[in-house]
Design an enzyme around this catalytic site. Structure first.
Site, PDB file in Angstrom:
ATOM      1  N   HIS A  98     -29.897  -6.271  29.282  1.00 17.44           N
ATOM      2  CA  HIS A  98     -30.297  -5.400  28.163  1.00 17.44           C
ATOM      3  C   HIS A  98     -31.200  -4.267  28.629  1.00 17.44           C
ATOM      4  CE1 HIS A  98     -33.405  -8.530  28.589  1.00 17.44           C
ATOM      5  NE2 HIS A  98     -34.256  -7.541  28.284  1.00 17.44           N
ATOM      6  N   ARG A 120     -43.971   2.121  19.036  1.00 23.54           N
ATOM      7  CA  ARG A 120     -43.160   0.916  18.785  1.00 23.54           C
ATOM      8  C   ARG A 120     -43.936  -0.296  19.312  1.00 23.54           C
ATOM      9  NH1 ARG A 120     -39.654  -2.335  21.957  1.00 23.54           N
ATOM     10  NH2 ARG A 120     -37.502  -2.600  21.196  1.00 23.54           N
ATOM     11  N   ASP A 165     -33.632 -10.414  32.433  1.00 31.19           N
ATOM     12  CA  ASP A 165     -35.008 -10.964  32.461  1.00 31.19           C
ATOM     13  C   ASP A 165     -35.208 -11.988  33.571  1.00 31.19           C
ATOM     14  OD1 ASP A 165     -35.765  -9.313  30.487  1.00 31.19           O
ATOM     15  OD2 ASP A 165     -35.825 -10.814  28.881  1.00 31.19           O
TER      16      ASP A 165
HETATM   17  O1  LIG Z   1     -39.314  -4.651  23.627  1.00 32.53           O
HETATM   18  C1  LIG Z   1     -38.126  -4.991  23.623  1.00 32.53           C
HETATM   19  O2  LIG Z   1     -37.409  -4.842  22.693  1.00 32.53           O
HETATM   20  C2  LIG Z   1     -37.569  -5.622  24.882  1.00 32.53           C
HETATM   21  C3  LIG Z   1     -38.477  -5.676  26.009  1.00 32.53           C
HETATM   22  C4  LIG Z   1     -37.846  -6.275  27.231  1.00 32.53           C
HETATM   23  O3  LIG Z   1     -36.748  -6.084  27.535  1.00 32.53           O
HETATM   24  C5  LIG Z   1     -38.581  -7.123  28.080  1.00 32.53           C
HETATM   25  O4  LIG Z   1     -39.777  -7.304  27.844  1.00 32.53           O
HETATM   26  O5  LIG Z   1     -38.036  -7.695  29.032  1.00 32.53           O
HETATM   27 FE   LIG Z   2     -36.184  -7.678  28.941  1.00 29.35          FE
END
Ligand SMILES: O=C(O)CCC(=O)C(=O)O
Ligand SMILES: [Fe+2]
Length: 567
Positions: free
Chosen positions: A535, A545, A478
């Site tokens: 991630h 979702r 991020d």
């Molecule tokens: O929606 C999610 O579970 C993660 C989203 C994500 O990785 C992000 O917004 O950076």
């Molecule tokens: Fe993310």
């Protein structure tokens, strides 16, 4: 044009009149000089004639006088002779004989002499008569000449008068001409002034036209603004009404609180005692929680190891960090902060985490709060939504996916129509709760954390991506994607395995091992945003979702205001 033509014609007329006047003047002057010459010559002629007449008269008078003198002399001599004769007669008186002869001779002589004298006298009278006649004729001639001269002089005077009049008339004409000239100059000036004033008027009109247009535009703008203001007023009225309700509720609550305070006051002593007891229990519990957390961490590690051993993992094994069926009051692991992350966050004292890590909590956000958030995101996305698999809605900036682009939702629909103030209040409370647990879990003061962008709702589906934004399943860090991020939090709004399939959140450790968090309605996921928490989200297989990504920064310059500020 017409005026110019008239002016030209008038000018020609004027020149012609002027020429005519000049010509007349010249003729008059010539006539005048001619008359003057004539008069001079006439006068000369008359003078000559008069002179001649005078001379003749003088000569006649001279002759007459001479003759008269001669006659008088002759008469005198005759008279002398008569006297002589008479004396002689007297002396001779003695001789009668002679006397008679002598007397006869003498009387004869005397008669003769008397006849001669008479004749001479007659002649003299005639001559006198002739002289008188000549005199009369001369006088009459002189009188006639005088009359003629007088006539001529009167004629001349008349001529002169007429000339004077004509001259005056000419002068007058010239004055009129000069006046006309002046008049035309004035006319010309007037025309010029008129043309300039026309031009000015035209310019003024054009300007006026522009101003009128401007005023019209301003009017229409004012009209729209007035409508907006009216709408705003309506909304304000509603808001006031709502605030009044809240105020009433608040005062009711205040009374209730006061009552409770009174009760509390009564129970103070009891409470102090209980507090002391509770504090010692809390301390004891804290120690136990700490022990339990340590034990849980130990267990997590062991679980991890076990999973690793059990699955005899190859390069990419995955373990379940938080399953959907489970309810976690709290589950977390600490991980080693990445170097880069530590370097960056050390710039913000008081905002560094005691340890980097990731945490899951299922009992922070209530069901109602999640439902409100769900209603909000669904309403917002009803105005747009991506044609691909990932739809984004940022309530802070108004950014929203629409088709294959991003649009500003607040330009499509005003925040007042889209959002309910109570929903926004819930949104604010949810965000605050998450901020508080985030601060608690990483050992920070909540006020050190600031909401940053992007903070957004997401709806993920199995639709094929139509833009790079739709491709949500790529692994990432991020902090690298959004440099202002220091802490990432997620609130899941619906359930993995129930509302949708696929779409697990996967932490990636050491490049190959994965740790999955299964979304669950009301589940909060917190983690530091550095490399330590790389991630990705698995592709959604079916269903929709929903989640909210709420991001925090330690840099106050990157802070964003609450969507409530739009009201
Ligand atoms: O929606 C999610 O579970 C993660 C989203 C994500 O990785 C992000 O917004 O950076
Ligand atoms: Fe993310």
């Amino acid at each position: 044009m017409q005026l110019k033509h008239a002016e030209r014609k008038h000018k020609i007329d004027l020149t012609m009149m002027e020429d005519l006047c000049k010509y007349k003047m010249r003729i008059l002057e010539e006539r005048e000089s001619h008359l003057e010459n004539e008069m001079i010559s006439l006068q000369e002629e008359f003078n000559a004639k008069l002179q001649k007449q005078k001379e003749t008269q003088e000569e006649l008078v001279r002759n007459y006088n001479e003759k008269l003198r001669n006659l008088q002399e002759e008469q005198l001599t005759e008279m002398k002779r008569v006297a002589e004769l008479q004396s002689l007669k007297a002396s001779i008186g003695l001789s009668n004989a002679n006397k008679k002869n002598v007397e006869e001779v003498v009387s004869k002589e005397l008669t003769l002499r008397e006849i001669a004298i008479e004749e001479k006298q007659k002649e003299l009278l005639e001559f006198e008569e002739r002289l008188n006649r000549t005199k009369t004729s001369l006088d009459s001639k002189k009188a006639s000449i005088d009359t003629r001269i007088e006539e001529f002089e009167t004629k001349m005077a008349k001529e002169k008068l007429s000339l004077e009049q004509q001259k005056k008339y000419l002068k007058l004409s010239q004055n009129i001409l000069a006046e006309k000239e002046m008049y035309w100059e004035r006319e010309k000036q007037c025309e010029k002034d008129f043309v300039t004033s026309c031009k000015q008027e035209l310019e003024a009109r054009a300007e006026l036209q522009g101003t009128v247009e401007e005023v019209r535009r301003l009017k229409s703008r004012l009209e729209t603004e007035r409508n907006e203001i009216k709408k705003e007023e309506m909304r304000l009225k509603e808001e006031k009404w709502r605030l009044r309700n809240i105020e009433q509720e608040f005062s009711f609550q205040e009374k209730h609180v006061q009552k409770l305070l009174q009760e509390a006051e009564l129970k103070k002593d009891e409470g102090v005692r209980a507090l002391k007891k509770a504090q010692s229990i809390e301390r004891h519990l804290d120690e136990r929680v700490e022990n339990v957390e340590k034990r849980m961490m130990e267990l997590n590690r062991k679980e991890e190891l076990l999973t690793k051993v059990c699955t005899n993992a190859d390069d990419s094994f995955s373990r379940l960090f938080a399953g959907q069926e489970k309810n976690f009051e709290f589950k977390g692991v600490y991980v080693l902060c990445s170097k880069k992350y530590l370097q960056d966050i050390s710039k913000y004292p008081g905002c560094q985490p005691q340890k980097c890590g990731r945490f899951v909590m299922d009992n922070v956000i209530s069901n109602e709060e999640v439902n409100t958030m769900m209603a909000l995101v669904k309403r917002g996305l009803s105005y747009g939504g991506s044609h691909g698999g990932a739809s984004i809605l940022d309530l802070h900036t108004g950014a929203m996916s629409k088709g294959v682009h991003f649009v500003n939702l607040y330009k499509l629909v005003s925040p007042h129509r889209l959002l309910d103030i109570r929903e926004l209040e819930v949104y604010r409370i949810v965000r605050k709760k998450i901020q508080n647990v985030l601060a608690a879990k990483f050992g920070l003061v909540p006020e050190m954390l600031h909401l940053t962008k992007p903070t957004f709702f997401s709806r993920l589906t199995n639709k094929s991506p139509l833009s790079s934004n739709d491709e949500y399943w790529h692994p990432h860090v991020d902090k690298e994607t959004y440099p202002s991020f220091h802490y990432t939090t997620l609130l899941y709004l619906n359930d993995y395995g129930i509302d949708f399939r696929g779409g697990q959140f996967q932490f990636i450790d050491n490049g190959n091992s994965k740790s999955a968090v299964q979304p669950k309605k009301g589940r909060v996921l917190l983690f530091t945003s550095g490399q330590e928490n790389a991630h990705y989200v698995e592709k959604v297989i079916s269903g929709e979702r929903y989640a909210i990504t709420i991001s925090f920064t330690c840099d106050y310059r990157e802070a964003i205001p609450d969507p409530l500020s739009k009201f």
